[in-house]
Write an enzyme that holds these catalytic residues in place. Structure first.
Site, PDB file in Angstrom:
ATOM      1  N   CYS A  90       8.232   0.370  32.087  1.00 34.59           N
ATOM      2  CA  CYS A  90       7.529   1.565  31.611  1.00 34.59           C
ATOM      3  C   CYS A  90       7.749   1.783  30.120  1.00 34.59           C
ATOM      4  O   CYS A  90       6.831   2.143  29.382  1.00 34.59           O
ATOM      5  CB  CYS A  90       8.003   2.798  32.384  1.00 34.59           C
ATOM      6  SG  CYS A  90       7.617   2.757  34.155  1.00 34.59           S
ATOM      7  N   CYS A 433      19.694  -8.818  41.488  1.00 40.47           N
ATOM      8  CA  CYS A 433      19.026  -7.686  42.148  1.00 40.47           C
ATOM      9  C   CYS A 433      20.012  -6.543  42.378  1.00 40.47           C
ATOM     10  O   CYS A 433      21.000  -6.693  43.110  1.00 40.47           O
ATOM     11  CB  CYS A 433      18.415  -8.155  43.465  1.00 40.47           C
ATOM     12  SG  CYS A 433      17.858  -6.818  44.545  1.00 40.47           S
ATOM     13  N   CYS A 436      20.444  -5.544  45.979  1.00 37.27           N
ATOM     14  CA  CYS A 436      21.241  -6.533  46.712  1.00 37.27           C
ATOM     15  C   CYS A 436      22.729  -6.272  46.487  1.00 37.27           C
ATOM     16  O   CYS A 436      23.539  -6.313  47.424  1.00 37.27           O
ATOM     17  CB  CYS A 436      20.884  -7.945  46.257  1.00 37.27           C
ATOM     18  SG  CYS A 436      19.171  -8.438  46.559  1.00 37.27           S
TER      19      CYS A 436
END
Length: 568
Positions: A90, A433, A436
């Site tokens: 973003c 991740c 994760c």
């Protein structure tokens, strides 16, 4: 490529197109500025400084829930950007969005189009109202009709967004009255499509306009001028794609249907060889070509230009079948990609990945060079289904089964996961991740709780360094259960990501597997479920789920479409 329901697509097309194919007259000319084709229904002075949402000196207005409806009602069209503070993508897009706003303001177009940004972390209701499922997200709203807003899914650059918006406010195809106008149109842009037709009201021209209606980015032009056709060496109905790269132009004089014209454009719009970057991912994964050949090489290497030449020569014979790409191994941003493909930075490498066949990868040793003949043979073998896919695997650790959580790699995965005597629960993860990482301690605790149950195996599999074709994994983290007594059966876990949820799931699945084994005359461990229930009772009933928003990190995954959006 719209994901909307058919009714909304039709409504959006009606609203987004000022006139349809049937109403275009090739003899009537057109407005001097295609952007003026939007009919605001009021004099220009109506949209004065008193209108709500006017950004004033700001390029992009930040909107809040209380003012959105009024802004959408008062402005002919609003291009909305939904962001979230934790989303790295973003931040980059906001800068491009500001650049887009500057360009539009320089063309005096704010009277037609307003750019606005919404922080979905504080305006969650608005995000759901516009069906925003990930960040960043872009929506174009016309005449205040939120339910018919159009999603932008193109490349996240000011240039690409500008081109997309211009298409939304332009005629389906620019009318080119003569050769001079056609030549000017062709030279004005890097990529255009021009239809040369003898009869502008004929069937072929109608199909061309239908293809133009579906095009999201590329400008289309149409002419019936014999002088224009002669100027470009044409006779008869022909569609020409003009581009300022590769061969310069490609002609299509075959079947003149909407599908054939669209396929022709899709097959020829991209360069013969593209560099894989964040800005090109949309074009790479958004197209119809699902076989990608990648040259991994340092772009500063003295031999790179020669290898690029060889790549371009080979690519000509496989246009529309295999997309040829380069990856700069000297760019740190590509480190994860190198890891995924098992590429070493010390030498050039060639990989071919098939997106239509469980993400199979094929290797070609490029250390001694990549002769055109070698590339040609490699690609022909792939298309002829004569290549054997390569499976990456880490070395099997000596202590892979010494800890409560067993370590699976490519080498031992099928042997362990499909052991019909065991109920195997596997966590598929990648090291970078965030979600994760937050799941690892929960997974370890689950394994500890069930360590005294030999028929249950809790395991993990690093998807960044290992591969297997027995299970389809398209995102991380992913959980799969392999029940005992059922050869090659795989179940996807979709429950809560906490210890209590995992144990409840195993209670059900292990008991079911045990029951089926007993019915089939196989041996089973009596009391498996009761032992599971004992473990479940040790779990805090009010254990809170981990906060995914605090552990969000970008996970770049080579899939049918690169997913670099943060999910809600």
């Amino acid at each position: 490529m719209s994901r909307r329901a058919v009714s909304l697509v039709l409504m959006a097309l009606l609203l987004l197109r000022p006139r349809d194919c049937d109403s275009i007259s090739l003899g009537a000319g057109e407005l001097s500025d295609p952007w003026q084709i939007w009919d605001v229904g009021e004099p220009a002075e109506f949209w004065d400084s008193r209108r709500p949402g006017d950004p004033g000196d700001q390029q992009v207005r930040v909107l809040h829930r209380s003012e959105v409806d009024e802004v959408l009602q008062w402005h002919p069209a609003v291009f909305l950007l939904f962001t979230a503070p934790w989303c790295a993508q973003c931040t980059a897009l906001v800068e491009e969005f500001e650049m887009l706003a500057v360009r539009l303001r320089e063309e005096a177009l704010p009277l037609i189009l307003t750019l606005a940004r919404i922080d979905a972390s504080t305006e969650n209701e608005l995000a759901h109202e516009f069906d925003v499922r990930g960040f960043p997200a872009l929506r174009l709203v016309r005449k205040g009709l939120k339910h018919a807003s159009r999603e932008y899914t193109g490349a996240r650059t000011a240039t690409d967004m500008y081109a997309w918006l211009r298409r939304r406010f332009s005629a389906l195809a620019k009318v080119l009255p003569d050769g001079e106008a056609t030549a000017e149109f062709v030279s004005s842009l890097d990529l255009v499509v021009v239809g040369f037709f003898k009869d502008g009201a004929g069937e072929a021209a109608g199909h061309f306009m239908a293809a133009a209606d579906e095009e999201e980015i590329i400008p289309f032009g149409i002419t019936t001028s014999a002088e224009a056709a002669s100027r470009f060496g044409l006779c008869g109905d022909t569609v020409v794609l003009f581009k300022k790269f590769d061969e310069g132009r490609v002609d299509h004089s075959g079947e003149m249907t909407k599908e054939a014209i669209s396929s022709f454009v899709r097959a020829n719009e991209l360069p013969l060889v593209m560099e894989f970057t964040e800005k090109t991912t949309t074009k790479i994964f958004g197209g119809d070509i699902k076989a990608h050949l990648l040259l991994f090489m340092d772009h500063k290497d003295p031999s790179f230009p020669e290898r690029m030449h060889q790549l371009r020569v080979a690519a000509r014979d496989f246009r529309g079948k295999i997309l040829f790409l380069t990856v700069d191994i000297g760019n740190k941003a590509n480190e994860r990609l190198l890891q995924y493909f098992g590429v070493q930075q010390e030498r050039p490498s060639v990989r071919l990945i098939s997106l239509d066949s469980d993400m199979k990868k094929y290797y070609l040793d490029a250390q001694e060079g990549i002769a055109v003949e070698t590339l040609h043979e490699f690609c022909e073998a792939f298309l002829g289904h004569k290549l054997k896919p390569n499976l990456a695997s880490q070395p099997l650790p000596e202590d892979w089964d010494s800890l409560p959580v067993k370590v699976l790699v490519g080498e031992n995965f099928e042997r362990v996961a499909f052991d019909i005597r065991k109920n195997v629960f596997v966590l598929f993860y990648v090291p970078w991740c965030g979600r994760c990482k937050s799941l690892v301690p929960v997974w370890e605790k689950l394994a500890e709780q069930l360590e005294n149950r030999p028929e249950v195996v809790i395991a993990k599999f690093d998807g960044s360094a290992n591969e297997m074709h027995a299970v389809k994994v398209h995102g991380y983290p992913s959980l799969r259960f392999f029940p005992a007594g059922k050869e090659q059966q795989v179940l996807s876990y979709v429950g809560e990501l906490n210890l209590h949820g995992f144990l409840e799931y195993l209670n059900k699945e292990v008991q079911e597997a045990s029951t089926q084994q007993e019915e089939g005359g196989e041996s089973s461990d009596v009391g498996a479920k009761s032992m599971m229930e004992e473990a479940t009772e040790d779990v805090e009933k009010h254990e809170e789920d981990h906060d995914a928003e605090d552990t969000r990190e970008e996970v770049i995954e080579w899939t049918g479409r690169l997913n670099n959006r943060d999910e809600l």
